[in-house]
Design a protein around this motif. Structure first.
Motif, PDB file in Angstrom:
ATOM      1  N   ASN A 269       0.818  -1.206   0.000  1.00 40.90           N
ATOM      2  CA  ASN A 269       0.000   0.000   0.000  1.00 40.90           C
ATOM      3  C   ASN A 269       0.847   1.249   0.000  1.00 40.90           C
ATOM      4  N   GLY A 270       1.883   1.198   0.842  1.00 41.09           N
ATOM      5  CA  GLY A 270       2.781   2.352   0.910  1.00 41.09           C
ATOM      6  C   GLY A 270       3.369   2.681  -0.443  1.00 41.09           C
ATOM      7  N   LEU A 271       3.740   1.619  -1.155  1.00 37.49           N
ATOM      8  CA  LEU A 271       4.341   1.810  -2.468  1.00 37.49           C
ATOM      9  C   LEU A 271       3.359   2.411  -3.462  1.00 37.49           C
ATOM     10  N   GLU A 272       2.194   1.827  -3.452  1.00 34.63           N
ATOM     11  CA  GLU A 272       1.166   2.337  -4.368  1.00 34.63           C
ATOM     12  C   GLU A 272       0.901   3.804  -4.086  1.00 34.63           C
ATOM     13  N   ASN A 273       0.852   4.104  -2.825  1.00 29.63           N
ATOM     14  CA  ASN A 273       0.643   5.477  -2.390  1.00 29.63           C
ATOM     15  C   ASN A 273       1.741   6.396  -2.907  1.00 29.63           C
ATOM     16  N   ALA A 274       2.963   5.911  -2.708  1.00 25.99           N
ATOM     17  CA  ALA A 274       4.112   6.703  -3.153  1.00 25.99           C
ATOM     18  C   ALA A 274       4.029   6.967  -4.646  1.00 25.99           C
ATOM     19  N   PHE A 275       3.686   5.931  -5.396  1.00 22.59           N
ATOM     20  CA  PHE A 275       3.573   6.101  -6.845  1.00 22.59           C
ATOM     21  C   PHE A 275       2.464   7.079  -7.197  1.00 22.59           C
ATOM     22  N   SER A 276       1.372   6.964  -6.459  1.00 22.69           N
ATOM     23  CA  SER A 276       0.237   7.820  -6.822  1.00 22.69           C
ATOM     24  C   SER A 276       0.549   9.293  -6.602  1.00 22.69           C
ATOM     25  N   LYS A 277       1.555   9.573  -5.739  1.00 21.92           N
ATOM     26  CA  LYS A 277       1.901  10.979  -5.513  1.00 21.92           C
ATOM     27  C   LYS A 277       2.797  11.535  -6.615  1.00 21.92           C
ATOM     28  N   CYS A 278       3.271  10.643  -7.489  1.00 26.93           N
ATOM     29  CA  CYS A 278       4.197  11.103  -8.524  1.00 26.93           C
ATOM     30  C   CYS A 278       3.442  11.524  -9.761  1.00 26.93           C
ATOM     31  N   GLY A 279       2.874  12.683  -9.665  1.00 23.07           N
ATOM     32  CA  GLY A 279       2.009  13.130 -10.740  1.00 23.07           C
ATOM     33  C   GLY A 279       2.735  13.509 -12.013  1.00 23.07           C
ATOM     34  N   ASN A 280       4.049  13.669 -11.942  1.00 22.30           N
ATOM     35  CA  ASN A 280       4.781  14.110 -13.135  1.00 22.30           C
ATOM     36  C   ASN A 280       5.434  12.978 -13.904  1.00 22.30           C
ATOM     37  N   LEU A 281       5.308  11.769 -13.361  1.00 23.69           N
ATOM     38  CA  LEU A 281       6.013  10.653 -13.996  1.00 23.69           C
ATOM     39  C   LEU A 281       5.446  10.352 -15.374  1.00 23.69           C
ATOM     40  N   VAL A 282       6.333  10.415 -16.365  1.00 19.82           N
ATOM     41  CA  VAL A 282       5.884  10.050 -17.701  1.00 19.82           C
ATOM     42  C   VAL A 282       6.709   8.903 -18.294  1.00 19.82           C
ATOM     43  N   THR A 283       7.825   8.585 -17.621  1.00 19.87           N
ATOM     44  CA  THR A 283       8.653   7.497 -18.128  1.00 19.87           C
ATOM     45  C   THR A 283       8.949   6.512 -17.014  1.00 19.87           C
ATOM     46  N   LEU A 284       8.718   5.239 -17.295  1.00 18.68           N
ATOM     47  CA  LEU A 284       9.057   4.194 -16.343  1.00 18.68           C
ATOM     48  C   LEU A 284       9.930   3.159 -17.044  1.00 18.68           C
ATOM     49  N   SER A 285      10.982   2.712 -16.363  1.00 17.24           N
ATOM     50  CA  SER A 285      11.841   1.720 -17.008  1.00 17.24           C
ATOM     51  C   SER A 285      12.396   0.747 -15.978  1.00 17.24           C
ATOM     52  N   SER A 286      13.127  -0.198 -16.458  1.00 12.96           N
ATOM     53  CA  SER A 286      13.806  -1.288 -15.746  1.00 12.96           C
ATOM     54  C   SER A 286      12.868  -2.445 -15.430  1.00 12.96           C
ATOM     55  N   PHE A 287      12.165  -2.425 -14.312  1.00 11.84           N
ATOM     56  CA  PHE A 287      11.206  -3.492 -14.004  1.00 11.84           C
ATOM     57  C   PHE A 287      11.841  -4.871 -13.929  1.00 11.84           C
ATOM     58  N   TRP A 288      13.055  -4.942 -13.389  1.00 12.53           N
ATOM     59  CA  TRP A 288      13.663  -6.258 -13.289  1.00 12.53           C
ATOM     60  C   TRP A 288      12.801  -7.215 -12.468  1.00 12.53           C
ATOM     61  N   ASP A 289      12.692  -8.443 -12.922  1.00 20.79           N
ATOM     62  CA  ASP A 289      11.996  -9.516 -12.200  1.00 20.79           C
ATOM     63  C   ASP A 289      10.534  -9.193 -11.902  1.00 20.79           C
ATOM     64  N   ALA A 290       9.947  -8.376 -12.730  1.00 24.05           N
ATOM     65  CA  ALA A 290       8.569  -7.993 -12.435  1.00 24.05           C
ATOM     66  C   ALA A 290       7.591  -9.126 -12.735  1.00 24.05           C
ATOM     67  N   THR A 291       6.661  -9.320 -11.845  1.00 26.52           N
ATOM     68  CA  THR A 291       5.585 -10.287 -12.071  1.00 26.52           C
ATOM     69  C   THR A 291       4.280  -9.618 -11.653  1.00 26.52           C
ATOM     70  N   LEU A 292       3.191 -10.315 -11.917  1.00 31.35           N
ATOM     71  CA  LEU A 292       1.891  -9.750 -11.566  1.00 31.35           C
ATOM     72  C   LEU A 292       1.735  -9.544 -10.066  1.00 31.35           C
ATOM     73  N   LEU A 293       2.653 -10.132  -9.313  1.00 32.17           N
ATOM     74  CA  LEU A 293       2.569  -9.986  -7.868  1.00 32.17           C
ATOM     75  C   LEU A 293       2.685  -8.520  -7.462  1.00 32.17           C
ATOM     76  N   HIS A 294       3.715  -7.865  -7.987  1.00 38.33           N
ATOM     77  CA  HIS A 294       3.946  -6.485  -7.545  1.00 38.33           C
ATOM     78  C   HIS A 294       3.826  -5.435  -8.643  1.00 38.33           C
ATOM     79  N   LEU A 295       3.607  -5.877  -9.855  1.00 37.94           N
ATOM     80  CA  LEU A 295       3.428  -4.892 -10.915  1.00 37.94           C
ATOM     81  C   LEU A 295       2.348  -3.862 -10.584  1.00 37.94           C
ATOM     82  N   PRO A 296       1.272  -4.288  -9.935  1.00 37.07           N
ATOM     83  CA  PRO A 296       0.187  -3.346  -9.665  1.00 37.07           C
ATOM     84  C   PRO A 296       0.594  -2.083  -8.909  1.00 37.07           C
ATOM     85  N   VAL A 297       1.753  -2.082  -8.266  1.00 32.42           N
ATOM     86  CA  VAL A 297       2.102  -0.858  -7.529  1.00 32.42           C
ATOM     87  C   VAL A 297       2.284   0.334  -8.470  1.00 32.42           C
ATOM     88  N   VAL A 298       2.578   0.037  -9.730  1.00 31.92           N
ATOM     89  CA  VAL A 298       2.793   1.152 -10.658  1.00 31.92           C
ATOM     90  C   VAL A 298       1.505   1.591 -11.346  1.00 31.92           C
TER      91      VAL A 298
END
Lengths: 583, 309
Positions: A269-298
């Motif tokens: 939840n904390g992570l999702e929250n942190a992401f939601s505060k980043c209103g200027n983010l237009v580029t996301l990269s890397s995502f090493w080892d990403a799975t559906l488990l934690h992808l939703p935080v973005v």
């Protein structure tokens, strides 16, 4: 600006120079200072001598796309007020191990001259240069105003060099290290940033492999309020990423660390929250080892994304669908072929604004399908604005590419790599000539083309006849005879860079480009049928070309196995290693 | 005969001494009787090459057999026209050095690694570039995937490219070691020392030559399979299961190579490591063309006959 007003016509009419109404130099200076594009400045400098002089005195940025085409002395003599330099070195095929080590492109000779000529240098952007730790230290110590260092595909340095940069560059705003052959000696280079350094705006160390001190990173991020680009490496985990995001919600571009982690639900939840505060983010990269488990935080930021780089994430079609269905504004997308055709169908359905797609192979030698012709067609159907494609696949058909050309007539960059050399259309077993023919016929704005698959001279005839805006061409394992290359060299007036490997093009083809080489940046030919005699002939005809042959160990001395031809005003290289012979 | 045998340290000369002469005479006989029939020559050669499994013991036997006439351990499958009594010794030296270097073949980062890494799809020099591709396709720098887009899951981990520097030192150390042992084969040592060893392959009737990395292969069979995939595009599993047709003489093509002396030799007759150190380029020749090889072969026979006598 009307050239006539600056005195040119006056000279033509033979009028008394004293009566000339010329624009005051101050006027020109101020006007030119608003012109930033290199191309425009080059045009401006050609108008007349006065303009040439005013332009050169006021130029702040110079781009040297081939470090051997000019010498540092010539550059600094012409442009005394440079603050920002872009310098590119090795031929692009060095990325694929076709250029031996120690070939050259050392940045130090440039730094030596810049130290006296440009003591106020602020920015240095290097691509495919050889950079040593000593050079980085030299840079850090000799340029007090130095602000921005960007290194792409460079090699020869280690984290020791980075320590020097961190220690001595008091005004550093940008440190961008990408795709380099670095000796990551670990250590604590990040901790060398002094406590009072608060100017950092861009920090990209995603390709470094060793751990950095998280405390140092956290402190750095917290005190650099102008930080807009942060790309961390794989050693940073999700929880740490969350902490960083809380400190820097103003970020515009973010490169994540690893997603491999068991997160407590509170953390999620904390992570999702942190992401939601980043209103200027237009580029996301890397995502090493990403799975559906934690992808939703973005997910909270997906709606704003314009560039999504998933080229390090081995995700499948379902994960991709989840992200893309929330990322309707995507303009650029990079993925791995693990997403398969199904994933590409999702691209076609969810990304109507997509302009650029790059699909990388997870394992080029695995004969599993990855993506195929149908994935490509699916994307072209759903993304009519597509103009840049880089596509690695195991098989392709002419029909598919013809369809793609019809769906997306605006291609400027078409790079198709069918991974098995000389692979024909897998349905009809015919050469892939018609595929590329369709692309060049339909896409009149095409600037960059990489061809692959089984190709006869006909493909090149098409290219020569239709690709009138083509600037960069990459060819491998294709063609039947010299004619192929001749069609291209004679037919494409805007060629800048041509790279050819493993094709049956010989001396006649090489020499057919005589009229082109003056306006081209460079030509690379390796493992073709070019001989030393042919190269010598070329060198004789054109004295301002460097015709370099890279000698292979124990090869036939009459053959020129690797040839690199480029225009230059600096004469033959003075730093050529013994295996590079300039004819 | 005994003297020659004595020169072959690897051979279990003592015990197999009894069995060898008959083996020798068989071989020699077959050489003598079939010299006129070109096709049979090829078949014969292939018999010779396929008659020994890779096991060292049998290798020793064969070396003994051929060593008699040519003086070099298993030299050239009978096609080489030169008598290499002295050369035989250096050939053994060569074998030693090649084996010495086997483990160093791809550990260095400073090698422009042409061994495509199935784990990491890029080819840039790195300590991780040491895995051979699963399908044996080993063209330098192809597909053109740059380092950035290799799969980092299998790259790096904690291993940094400093590994590169270390392995270069190791390379140097072993170079010195070899130089001490075999001064006269120094040059050969350096050649087999190469971190990647790619040679050109041309096929009769095909315009485009290809390059193959020999260090990515450990046997003739593997090499032949790679070449068959490259040139004949056999990908069905049933075909792959069969032993390579290029080597056994049943295909319409024959795999040959040009050695350091410029001679055209049939692939498969010398031990793999020896082949590695003498091969300059490969050529897939139409069986009908292989007649060219025969004259030298005949020349050989004559010489052999005199040696025997």
């Amino acid at each position: 600006m009307d050239p006539a007003a600056t005195g040119v016509t006056v000279a033509g009419t033979g009028a008394d120079p004293a009566k000339t109404t010329m624009f005051p130099e101050e006027f020109l200076k101020r006007t030119f200072s608003l012109i930033n594009s290199d191309k425009d400045r080059n045009s401006v400098s050609l108008v007349c001598k006065d303009w040439y002089n005013v332009e050169r005195m006021s130029r702040r940025h110079v781009s040297i796309r081939n470090c051997y085409s000019v010498s540092p002395e010539i550059v600094t003599a012409r442009f005394p007020a440079i603050r920002s330099v872009t310098l590119k070195g090795k031929p692009r095929f060095s990325d694929f191990n076709l250029v031996p080590d120690d070939w050259g492109a050392d940045v130090q000779p440039w730094l030596n001259v810049f130290a006296t000529a440009y003591p106020f240098l602020e920015e240095l952007r290097l691509k495919r240069m050889a950079v040593s730790d000593e050079s980085l230290e030299f840079l850090a110590l000799n340029f007090d105003d130095f602000k921005a260092l960007s290194m792409l595909s460079c090699e020869g340095f280690s984290t020791l060099g980075l320590e020097a940069i961190a220690t001595h560059c008091k005004n550093l705003t940008e440190l961008d290290i990408q795709e380099n052959g670095i000796d990551d000696l670990g250590g604590d280079w990040l901790s060398y940033f002094p406590e009072n350094l608060t100017s950092l705006e861009v920090l990209n160390f995603s390709t470094l492999t060793s751990e950095v001190s998280f405390d140092a990173l956290e402190s750095l991020v917290s005190r650099c309020k102008s930080l807009r680009v942060l790309k961390v490496n794989r050693k940073i985990n999700l929880e740490q990423l969350g902490k960083l995001l809380v400190l820097a919600p103003q970020l515009i571009e973010l490169g994540t660390g690893t997603f491999l982690e068991e997160l407590v639900s509170g953390s999620v939840n904390g992570l999702e929250n942190a992401f939601s505060k980043c209103g200027n983010l237009v580029t996301l990269s890397s995502f090493w080892d990403a799975t559906l488990l934690h992808l939703p935080v973005v997910y909270p930021v997906c709606g704003n994304l314009t560039f999504l780089n998933l080229s390090y994430a081995n995700i499948g079609p379902d994960e991709l669908e989840q992200i893309l269905s929330r990322s309707k504004r995507l303009v650029r997308l990079w993925v791995v072929d693990t997403v398969g055709d199904k994933g590409l169908e999702a691209v076609g359905s969810h990304c109507p604004l997509l302009e650029e797609l790059r699909v990388f192979p997870v394992d080029p030698f695995d004969q599993q399908l990855g993506v195929t012709d149908s994935g490509l067609v699916a994307v072209s159907k759903g993304c009519p604005k597509l103009h840049y494609i880089l596509y690695f696949c195991q098989r392709m058909t002419n029909a598919a590419v013809i369809t793609v050309a019809q769906n997306c007539p605006n291609f400027t960059h078409f790079r198709l790599c069918i991974m098995n050399p000389s692979e024909p259309d897998y349905l009809t077993n015919e050469p892939m000539d018609e595929a590329f023919g369709a692309i060049v016929k339909t896409c009149t704005k095409l600037q960059r083309l990489s061809v692959s698959g089984l190709l006869t001279d006909l493909a090149f005839e098409y290219i020569g006849r239709y690709a009138k805006n083509l600037e960069t061409l990459s060819v491998a394992f294709a063609g039947d005879s010299d004619l192929g290359m001749e069609y291209v060299m004679r037919g494409c007036p805007k060629l800048k860079r041509v790279e050819i490997r493993d094709c049956p093009f010989g001396d006649s083809a090489l020499l057919s480009g005589l009229t082109q080489y003056e306006s081209m940046r460079s030509l690379w030919m390796s493992d073709c049928n070019v001989t030393m005699d042919g190269c010598k002939k070329l060198a004789e005809e054109m004295s301002w070309l460097n015709v370099e042959v890279i000698k292979d160990e124990g090869g036939d001395d009459r053959l020129a196995n690797k040839v690199y031809v480029y225009r230059t005003v600096a004469g033959p290289r003075k730093d050529a290693p013994p295996f590079v012979v300039t004819l | 005969m005994d003297v020659t045998l004595g020169l072959l340290p690897d051979s279990p000369a003592g015990d197999d001494g009894g069995g060898v002469p008959s083996g020798v005479s068989t071989t020699v006989k077959s050489i003598l009787t079939k010299e006129d029939n070109n096709k049979n020559n090829m078949v014969m050669c292939s018999e010779v090459s396929s008659s020994y499994p890779v096991g060292d013991q049998h290798l020793g036997d064969l070396e003994l057999g051929l060593g008699l006439s040519i003086g070099g351990g298993g030299g050239g499958g009978g096609l080489k026209g030169k008598v290499v009594a002295g050369g035989g010794w250096s050939q053994y030296a060569r074998i030693l050095t090649a084996k010495d270097f086997k483990q160093n073949s791809c550990s260095s980062s400073s090698c422009s690694v042409s061994i495509p890494n199935s784990a990491t799809s890029g080819f840039k020099r790195s300590a991780t570039d040491s895995v051979s591709p699963t399908n044996g396709n080993s063209v330098v720098g192809w597909p053109p995937v740059s380092k950035a887009h290799r799969m980092p899951s299998l790259a790096n981990e904690n291993k940094s490219p400093t590994g590169n520097r270390i392995s270069v030192t190791e390379q140097n150390k072993s170079k010195n070691r070899t130089a001490v042992i075999n001064d006269y084969s120094n040059e050969k040592a350096r050649i087999s020392d190469k971190k990647y060893h790619s040679v050109k392959v041309n096929m009769d009737g095909s315009l485009i030559g290809r390059k193959v990395d020999l260090n990515a292969h450990t046997s003739y069979e593997m090499l032949a399979q790679t070449l068959e995939e490259m040139f004949f595009r056999r990908r069905s599993s049933t075909e792959a299961a069969k032993s390579s047709r290029l080597l056994d003489g049943t295909s319409e093509f024959v795999l040959t190579y040009e050695d350091k002396d410029g001679d055209c030799m049939l692939v498969g007759d010398v031990p793999w490591q020896m082949f590695l150190s003498s091969v300059k380029r490969l050529r897939i020749m139409k069986n009908s063309e292989s007649n060219e090889l025969a004259p030298r072969f005949q020349e050989n026979n004559e010489r052999r006959r005199t040696d025997v006598v």
